[in-house]
Motif scaffolding. Structure first.
Motif, PDB file in Angstrom:
ATOM      1  N   ILE A 181      18.087   7.727 -12.755  1.00  0.00           N
ATOM      2  CA  ILE A 181      17.585   8.064 -11.418  1.00  0.00           C
ATOM      3  C   ILE A 181      16.089   8.377 -11.476  1.00  0.00           C
ATOM      4  CG2 ILE A 181      17.649   9.831  -9.604  1.00  0.00           C
ATOM      5  CD1 ILE A 181      20.699   9.907  -9.956  1.00  0.00           C
ATOM      6  N   THR A 182      15.697   9.141 -12.483  1.00  0.00           N
ATOM      7  CA  THR A 182      14.272   9.473 -12.635  1.00  0.00           C
ATOM      8  C   THR A 182      13.444   8.203 -12.824  1.00  0.00           C
ATOM      9  OG1 THR A 182      14.784  11.620 -13.627  1.00  0.00           O
ATOM     10  CG2 THR A 182      12.593  10.724 -14.028  1.00  0.00           C
ATOM     11  N   GLN A 183      13.932   7.306 -13.660  1.00  0.00           N
ATOM     12  CA  GLN A 183      13.224   6.044 -13.888  1.00  0.00           C
ATOM     13  C   GLN A 183      13.163   5.209 -12.613  1.00  0.00           C
ATOM     14  OE1 GLN A 183      15.414   4.364 -17.304  1.00  0.00           O
ATOM     15  NE2 GLN A 183      13.577   4.693 -18.534  1.00  0.00           N
ATOM     16  N   GLN A 184      14.285   5.174 -11.880  1.00  0.00           N
ATOM     17  CA  GLN A 184      14.328   4.369 -10.663  1.00  0.00           C
ATOM     18  C   GLN A 184      13.440   4.965  -9.579  1.00  0.00           C
ATOM     19  OE1 GLN A 184      15.712   1.515 -10.857  1.00  0.00           O
ATOM     20  NE2 GLN A 184      15.290   0.848  -8.754  1.00  0.00           N
ATOM     21  N   GLN A 185      13.341   6.278  -9.518  1.00  0.00           N
ATOM     22  CA  GLN A 185      12.427   6.919  -8.577  1.00  0.00           C
ATOM     23  C   GLN A 185      10.991   6.494  -8.862  1.00  0.00           C
ATOM     24  OE1 GLN A 185      13.574  11.009  -9.336  1.00  0.00           O
ATOM     25  NE2 GLN A 185      14.514  11.207  -7.313  1.00  0.00           N
ATOM     26  N   GLN A 186      10.652   6.417 -10.109  1.00  0.00           N
ATOM     27  CA  GLN A 186       9.308   5.978 -10.497  1.00  0.00           C
ATOM     28  C   GLN A 186       9.080   4.522 -10.120  1.00  0.00           C
ATOM     29  OE1 GLN A 186       9.286   6.853 -14.704  1.00  0.00           O
ATOM     30  NE2 GLN A 186       8.841   9.036 -14.396  1.00  0.00           N
ATOM     31  N   THR A 187      10.127   3.705 -10.314  1.00  0.00           N
ATOM     32  CA  THR A 187      10.032   2.291  -9.944  1.00  0.00           C
ATOM     33  C   THR A 187       9.800   2.139  -8.447  1.00  0.00           C
ATOM     34  OG1 THR A 187      11.468   1.593 -11.765  1.00  0.00           O
ATOM     35  CG2 THR A 187      11.249   0.077  -9.902  1.00  0.00           C
ATOM     36  N   VAL A 188      10.551   2.902  -7.646  1.00  0.00           N
ATOM     37  CA  VAL A 188      10.392   2.851  -6.190  1.00  0.00           C
ATOM     38  C   VAL A 188       8.981   3.268  -5.798  1.00  0.00           C
ATOM     39  CG1 VAL A 188      11.096   3.934  -4.023  1.00  0.00           C
ATOM     40  CG2 VAL A 188      12.831   3.155  -5.646  1.00  0.00           C
ATOM     41  N   GLN A 189       8.468   4.311  -6.406  1.00  0.00           N
ATOM     42  CA  GLN A 189       7.119   4.771  -6.092  1.00  0.00           C
ATOM     43  C   GLN A 189       6.078   3.712  -6.438  1.00  0.00           C
ATOM     44  OE1 GLN A 189       6.758   8.460  -8.236  1.00  0.00           O
ATOM     45  NE2 GLN A 189       8.028   9.607  -6.793  1.00  0.00           N
ATOM     46  N   ILE A 190       6.270   3.056  -7.569  1.00  0.00           N
ATOM     47  CA  ILE A 190       5.342   2.001  -7.987  1.00  0.00           C
ATOM     48  C   ILE A 190       5.385   0.825  -7.011  1.00  0.00           C
ATOM     49  CG2 ILE A 190       4.906   0.251  -9.752  1.00  0.00           C
ATOM     50  CD1 ILE A 190       5.833   2.334 -11.835  1.00  0.00           C
ATOM     51  N   GLU A 191       6.604   0.402  -6.661  1.00  0.00           N
ATOM     52  CA  GLU A 191       6.752  -0.735  -5.744  1.00  0.00           C
ATOM     53  C   GLU A 191       6.193  -0.402  -4.364  1.00  0.00           C
ATOM     54  OE1 GLU A 191       7.430  -3.514  -6.759  1.00  0.00           O
ATOM     55  OE2 GLU A 191       8.834  -3.434  -8.430  1.00  0.00           O
ATOM     56  N   ARG A 192       6.421   0.830  -3.907  1.00  0.00           N
ATOM     57  CA  ARG A 192       5.921   1.235  -2.590  1.00  0.00           C
ATOM     58  C   ARG A 192       4.389   1.306  -2.589  1.00  0.00           C
ATOM     59  NH1 ARG A 192       8.813   5.899  -1.733  1.00  0.00           N
ATOM     60  NH2 ARG A 192      10.484   4.679  -0.754  1.00  0.00           N
ATOM     61  N   ARG A 193       3.826   1.849  -3.636  1.00  0.00           N
ATOM     62  CA  ARG A 193       2.374   1.946  -3.733  1.00  0.00           C
ATOM     63  C   ARG A 193       1.741   0.553  -3.813  1.00  0.00           C
ATOM     64  NH1 ARG A 193       2.395   5.908  -6.905  1.00  0.00           N
ATOM     65  NH2 ARG A 193       2.487   4.745  -8.874  1.00  0.00           N
ATOM     66  N   TYR A 194       2.392  -0.333  -4.565  1.00  0.00           N
ATOM     67  CA  TYR A 194       1.873  -1.701  -4.680  1.00  0.00           C
ATOM     68  C   TYR A 194       1.921  -2.411  -3.330  1.00  0.00           C
ATOM     69  CZ  TYR A 194       1.224  -6.499  -6.210  1.00  0.00           C
ATOM     70  OH  TYR A 194       0.754  -7.781  -6.343  1.00  0.00           O
ATOM     71  N   LEU A 195       3.005  -2.197  -2.574  1.00  0.00           N
ATOM     72  CA  LEU A 195       3.119  -2.815  -1.251  1.00  0.00           C
ATOM     73  C   LEU A 195       1.992  -2.334  -0.332  1.00  0.00           C
ATOM     74  CD1 LEU A 195       4.571  -4.524   0.871  1.00  0.00           C
ATOM     75  CD2 LEU A 195       6.041  -2.553   1.347  1.00  0.00           C
ATOM     76  N   MET A 196       1.704  -1.046  -0.362  1.00  0.00           N
ATOM     77  CA  MET A 196       0.628  -0.515   0.478  1.00  0.00           C
ATOM     78  C   MET A 196      -0.709  -1.136   0.113  1.00  0.00           C
ATOM     79  SD  MET A 196       1.730   3.531   0.588  1.00  0.00           S
ATOM     80  CE  MET A 196       0.199   3.965   1.436  1.00  0.00           C
ATOM     81  N   ASP A 197      -0.988  -1.235  -1.192  1.00  0.00           N
ATOM     82  CA  ASP A 197      -2.254  -1.835  -1.640  1.00  0.00           C
ATOM     83  C   ASP A 197      -2.301  -3.320  -1.304  1.00  0.00           C
ATOM     84  OD1 ASP A 197      -2.959   0.620  -2.645  1.00  0.00           O
ATOM     85  OD2 ASP A 197      -2.406   0.150  -4.724  1.00  0.00           O
ATOM     86  N   LEU A 198      -1.172  -3.997  -1.505  1.00  0.00           N
ATOM     87  CA  LEU A 198      -1.105  -5.425  -1.220  1.00  0.00           C
ATOM     88  C   LEU A 198      -1.337  -5.694   0.261  1.00  0.00           C
ATOM     89  CD1 LEU A 198      -0.422  -8.340  -2.104  1.00  0.00           C
ATOM     90  CD2 LEU A 198       1.978  -7.817  -1.631  1.00  0.00           C
ATOM     91  N   GLU A 199      -0.677  -4.921   1.125  1.00  0.00           N
ATOM     92  CA  GLU A 199      -0.829  -5.138   2.564  1.00  0.00           C
ATOM     93  C   GLU A 199      -2.259  -4.858   3.017  1.00  0.00           C
ATOM     94  OE1 GLU A 199       2.364  -5.249   5.459  1.00  0.00           O
ATOM     95  OE2 GLU A 199       2.946  -3.345   4.531  1.00  0.00           O
ATOM     96  N   ALA A 200      -2.877  -3.845   2.462  1.00  0.00           N
ATOM     97  CA  ALA A 200      -4.260  -3.544   2.821  1.00  0.00           C
ATOM     98  C   ALA A 200      -5.156  -4.722   2.482  1.00  0.00           C
ATOM     99  CB  ALA A 200      -4.726  -2.281   2.100  1.00  0.00           C
ATOM    100  N   ASP A 201      -4.919  -5.319   1.320  1.00  0.00           N
ATOM    101  CA  ASP A 201      -5.714  -6.475   0.888  1.00  0.00           C
ATOM    102  C   ASP A 201      -5.414  -7.698   1.770  1.00  0.00           C
ATOM    103  OD1 ASP A 201      -7.441  -7.949  -1.042  1.00  0.00           O
ATOM    104  OD2 ASP A 201      -5.564  -9.002  -1.471  1.00  0.00           O
TER     105      ASP A 201
END
Length: 206
Positions: A181-201
Motif C-alpha cells: 500500500i505504501t509503495q502504491q501510494q507513492q506510485t499514485v502520487q508520482i503518476e498524479r504529479r506527472y499528469l499535472m506537469d504533462l497537462e501544463a506542458d
C-alpha cells in the motif's frame, strides 16, 4: 460548408427523447437552435430529432435557418481546447469538426490523447491502491474476528491451533500488504504529479 452535406441525412430519422417541448417548438428561433447545437458539438442531423419533437404541434423546422446558425456555431465548438478536453476525457473524435475548423480541433485532440494515456495510467494506479486497501480492511476484520474466537470459552485445542495458524498467516499478509500500500501510494502520487506537469506542458502547446 460541411453542414450543407448533411441535409440528405435528415431523412434517416433518429430515436430518443423529445429535444424540444411545445413552447420551444412554437416559439422556435431555428437559427439559434442550430447555433446552440453546433456549439454543443452535436451533429446537424439532430435537426431530425427537432422535427420529430415539433411534429405533433404542427411546427416544421426551417432547415435553411437551422443550418445557417449551425454553420456559425461550428467554429465555436471546433477549437483546440475543446478537442483537447474531448480527448482528455476519453471521448472519440467528433465528426462535426471534419470541415474547415478540423485542423485546429484535431491539434487539440492529439494533445488531449497524450494526456488521456496518462489519465488511464493514473486511474489504473488508483484502482490498484483501492483494491489493496479493500483487501487490507477485509483481512483486518478477519484477524479481529479470529482473535475473539481464540479467547472464547470452550474452544477445542485443535480449533485453537488452527486459529493460531490462520492468525499468523493473516498477520503476515497484512504486514506485506501494508508495504504494498505504501509503495502504491507513492506510485499514485508520482503518476498524479506527472499528469499535472504533462497537462501544463500540453496546454501551453494549444
Amino acid at each position: 460548408m460541411k453542414s450543407r452535406s448533411v441535409i440528405l441525412m435528415l431523412t434517416l430519422g433518429l430515436s430518443g427523447c423529445a429535444t424540444l417541448d411545445r413552447e420551444s417548438c412554437l416559439s422556435a428561433d431555428w437559427q439559434l437552435i442550430g447555433f446552440n447545437d453546433a456549439v454543443a458539438g452535436r451533429e446537424a442531423r439532430r435537426l431530425e430529432q427537432h422535427r420529430d419533437a415539433c411534429k405533433e404541434y404542427g411546427v416544421v423546422p426551417q432547415i435553411d435557418q437551422y443550418l445557417l446558425g449551425y454553420d456559425r456555431g461550428i467554429p465555436r465548438y471546433c477549437t483546440a481546447i475543446n478537442g483537447y478536453t474531448a480527448a482528455r476525457d476519453g471521448k472519440t473524435l467528433n465528426p462535426v469538426c471534419n470541415g474547415d475548423p478540423g485542423p485546429v480541433f484535431m491539434r487539440g485532440f492529439e494533445l488531449g490523447s497524450v494526456a488521456y494515456k496518462q489519465v488511464v495510467l493514473l486511474s489504473d494506479a488508483e484502482r490498484r491502491l483501492s483494491a489493496l486497501r479493500t483487501d487490507q480492511r477485509a483481512d483486518v476484520r478477519d484477524l479481529n474476528d479470529k482473535r475473539q474466537l481464540l479467547v472464547a470459552d470452550g474452544v477445542a485445542s485443535a480449533t485453537r491451533s488452527f486459529l493460531l495458524h490462520e492468525l499468523e498467516e493473516l498477520q503476515h499478509n497484512i504486514r506485506l500488504r501494508t508495504h504494498q500500500i505504501t509503495q502504491q501510494q507513492q506510485t499514485v502520487q508520482i503518476e498524479r504529479r506527472y499528469l499535472m506537469d504533462l497537462e501544463a506542458d500540453l496546454r501551453r502547446q494549444l
